[in-house]
Design an enzyme around this catalytic site. Structure first.
Site, PDB file in Angstrom:
ATOM      1  N   GLY A  57      40.363  72.936  52.021  1.00  0.00           N
ATOM      2  CA  GLY A  57      39.477  72.756  53.456  1.00  0.00           C
ATOM      3  C   GLY A  57      39.134  71.453  53.542  1.00  0.00           C
ATOM      4  O   GLY A  57      38.514  70.455  53.291  1.00  0.00           O
ATOM      5  N   ALA A  58      40.262  70.793  54.894  1.00  0.00           N
ATOM      6  CA  ALA A  58      39.829  69.147  55.148  1.00  0.00           C
ATOM      7  C   ALA A  58      37.688  68.540  54.779  1.00  0.00           C
ATOM      8  O   ALA A  58      38.145  67.863  54.375  1.00  0.00           O
ATOM      9  CB  ALA A  58      40.392  69.114  57.019  1.00  0.00           C
ATOM     10  N   ARG A  93      45.605  65.260  47.720  1.00  0.00           N
ATOM     11  CA  ARG A  93      45.727  64.941  48.343  1.00  0.00           C
ATOM     12  C   ARG A  93      46.207  64.802  49.893  1.00  0.00           C
ATOM     13  O   ARG A  93      45.105  64.180  49.793  1.00  0.00           O
ATOM     14  CB  ARG A  93      45.184  67.027  48.908  1.00  0.00           C
ATOM     15  CG  ARG A  93      44.980  68.238  48.057  1.00  0.00           C
ATOM     16  CD  ARG A  93      44.407  69.157  47.932  1.00  0.00           C
ATOM     17  NE  ARG A  93      45.840  69.601  48.694  1.00  0.00           N
ATOM     18  CZ  ARG A  93      45.347  71.276  49.725  1.00  0.00           C
ATOM     19  NH1 ARG A  93      43.549  71.856  49.313  1.00  0.00           N
ATOM     20  NH2 ARG A  93      46.445  71.947  50.457  1.00  0.00           N
ATOM     21  N   GLN A 203      44.507  81.935  51.785  1.00  0.00           N
ATOM     22  CA  GLN A 203      43.611  81.480  52.119  1.00  0.00           C
ATOM     23  C   GLN A 203      42.740  82.235  53.026  1.00  0.00           C
ATOM     24  O   GLN A 203      41.665  82.561  52.722  1.00  0.00           O
ATOM     25  CB  GLN A 203      43.181  80.192  52.735  1.00  0.00           C
ATOM     26  CG  GLN A 203      42.926  78.813  51.582  1.00  0.00           C
ATOM     27  CD  GLN A 203      44.686  78.636  51.188  1.00  0.00           C
ATOM     28  OE1 GLN A 203      45.501  79.306  51.789  1.00  0.00           O
ATOM     29  NE2 GLN A 203      45.092  77.692  51.125  1.00  0.00           N
ATOM     30  N   ASP A 246      43.549  69.980  59.645  1.00  0.00           N
ATOM     31  CA  ASP A 246      43.697  69.676  58.645  1.00  0.00           C
ATOM     32  C   ASP A 246      43.811  67.756  59.016  1.00  0.00           C
ATOM     33  O   ASP A 246      43.554  67.029  58.175  1.00  0.00           O
ATOM     34  CB  ASP A 246      44.526  69.502  57.448  1.00  0.00           C
ATOM     35  CG  ASP A 246      44.677  70.654  56.645  1.00  0.00           C
ATOM     36  OD1 ASP A 246      44.672  71.934  56.767  1.00  0.00           O
ATOM     37  OD2 ASP A 246      43.825  70.685  55.828  1.00  0.00           O
ATOM     38  N   ASN A 256      47.795  71.494  60.103  1.00  0.00           N
ATOM     39  CA  ASN A 256      47.413  73.003  59.684  1.00  0.00           C
ATOM     40  C   ASN A 256      48.309  73.374  58.732  1.00  0.00           C
ATOM     41  O   ASN A 256      48.898  73.235  58.167  1.00  0.00           O
ATOM     42  CB  ASN A 256      46.546  73.494  60.795  1.00  0.00           C
ATOM     43  CG  ASN A 256      45.682  74.216  59.651  1.00  0.00           C
ATOM     44  OD1 ASN A 256      44.432  74.077  59.563  1.00  0.00           O
ATOM     45  ND2 ASN A 256      45.609  76.059  60.626  1.00  0.00           N
ATOM     46  N   LYS A 257      47.488  74.581  58.086  1.00  0.00           N
ATOM     47  CA  LYS A 257      48.045  75.613  57.374  1.00  0.00           C
ATOM     48  C   LYS A 257      49.533  75.528  57.151  1.00  0.00           C
ATOM     49  O   LYS A 257      50.097  76.470  58.957  1.00  0.00           O
ATOM     50  CB  LYS A 257      47.011  76.795  56.548  1.00  0.00           C
ATOM     51  CG  LYS A 257      47.494  77.718  55.667  1.00  0.00           C
ATOM     52  CD  LYS A 257      48.527  76.732  54.307  1.00  0.00           C
ATOM     53  CE  LYS A 257      47.316  75.978  53.877  1.00  0.00           C
ATOM     54  NZ  LYS A 257      47.378  74.853  52.891  1.00  0.00           N
TER      55      LYS A 257
END
Ligand code: MRU
Length: 374
Positions: A57-58, A93, A203, A246, A256-257
């Protein structure tokens, strides 16, 4: 909004240990099956925790990196060690900009100090970052609630769809996308959450675990069902989609995801508002548009192998245990992009700790005038 709870005990997603020699995290690779606390004592521990997604998670990645730097300064505080630790953590990451934002904040504090003062200063600054993140997420919850209230009043209830986990596990406390949900629930609104499973790392199961801890009604669905759930007109199943981010580019494009983009497309087609909730640390004012955002490609084994609890026919003899199961041969070619890009025009509103705005350069500059340089 009070701190989030696990088994009714107020809990953050990470905290310094009482001896102030290490930082404790919740190992998110074991959830929702096991609640394990893990101790990070070295720079290598912190880098591994981020890379392996024990923390994820960012915003949480950013704060963990800050503590990682503090742990590195305990080991060796000279300039070379500082630069090397920043490089190690910065390479863990690539997509969540909060990582670089947090490291830059830490560097700004540490670089001018003599090495002998750096360890204590780093520890204090990491704690400031953690507290700031919790406070900002709380405010995201309040601003998001103001956005959701009229929707709830219209229908007498609220059905929210979310993707991935942008709850308190992904931040220090409260969450981003889930902060307005918790705020609505705590305000007595009849709220239900549609939770997208989020293959391949699942997630969504973390989101379901969190919502269960807080008592928020929710339903998990397979990622492929999102379009069906969103397009059901008449007896509408979803009032709004809320996701985290993110990285938000200066023009409002959002990384994002992976799977977020498809939900945004389906929401637009169905006329369902699509909200993105994120703190300042997720906005990259140096990044002109989404096409400049690096998208992480993760190991193909995340698709080839699944993890869960073995359902054993004789649980007394052999209690449930975490196990892995191969889905695909080890040499099967797979693509595993961890994030995707949602263009700004598909986003109804961005919710930050400073309020709500359209996903445009002007909108972001209105909230953050200090970044509106000519
Ligand atoms: O790969 P992950 O689990 O770190 O990805 C997390 C997400 O994409 C979240 O939606 C995002 O970081 C926002 S978290 C508040």
């Amino acid at each position: 909004m009070p701190a989030m709870r696990v088994n009714n005990v107020p809990t953050r997603s990470l905290w310094p240990t009482t001896d102030a020699r290490a930082v404790a995290i919740i190992d998110q690779t074991a959830l929702p099956h096991e609640y394990r606390i893990h101790r990070l004592s070295t720079l290598a521990d912190a880098a591994h925790a981020i890379r392996s997604m024990q923390v994820r998670g960012a915003p949480l990645i950013g704060v963990t990196a800050a503590y990682g730097l503090a742990l590195a300064m305990r080991q060796q505080p000279d300039d070379a060690a500082l630069d090397s630790a920043v490089a190690t953590l910065g390479a863990t990451r690539p997509t969540a900009v909060n990582l670089h934002w947090a490291l830059a904040r830490m560097l700004e504090k540490l670089r001018p100090r003599p090495p002998g003062e750096r360890a204590d200063a780093a520890w204090q600054e990491a704690a400031v970052l953690a507290d700031e993140d919790a406070a900002q997420c709380r405010r995201i919850g309040e601003h998001g609630l103001a956005l959701l209230r009229p929707l709830a009043e219209e229908r007498g209830r609220l059905d929210i769809m979310t993707h991935c986990n942008a709850g308190w596990l992904a931040t220090v406390d409260h969450g981003t996308a889930l902060a307005p949900v918790y705020a609505a629930f705590d305000a007595g609104i009849d709220v239900h959450v549609w939770v997208s499973e989020t293959r391949p790392r699942n997630q969504g199961l973390l989101t379901a675990w969190e919502l269960r801890q807080h008592g928020v009604p929710h339903t998990v669905f397979a990622d492929n069902a999102a379009g069906f759930l969103l397009e059901r007109q008449g007896n509408r199943a979803v009032d709004a989609v809320i996701v985290g981010a993110d990285r938000i580019a200066a023009n409002g494009d959002v990384a994002n995801k992976v799977g977020t983009y498809l939900k945004a497309l389906a929401a637009r087609e169905a006329g369902v508002p699509f909200f993105v909730a994120a703190p300042r640390s997720t906005i990259d004012f140096e990044c002109a548009s989404g096409t400049n955002i690096p998208i992480e490609e993760r190991s193909g084994d995340e698709l080839r192998v699944i993890h869960g609890v073995m359902i054993d026919p004789s649980p007394v003899e052999r209690p449930e245990r975490l196990s892995s199961l191969r889905l695909l041969p080890a040499d099967e070619a797979v693509a595993n992009p961890a994030f995707d890009l949602t263009p700004a025009h598909l986003i109804s509103t961005i919710i930050t700790e400073r309020g709500c705005t359209a996903a445009t350069t002007d909108g972001l500059h209105r909230l953050y005038p200090e970044h509106a340089h000519a």
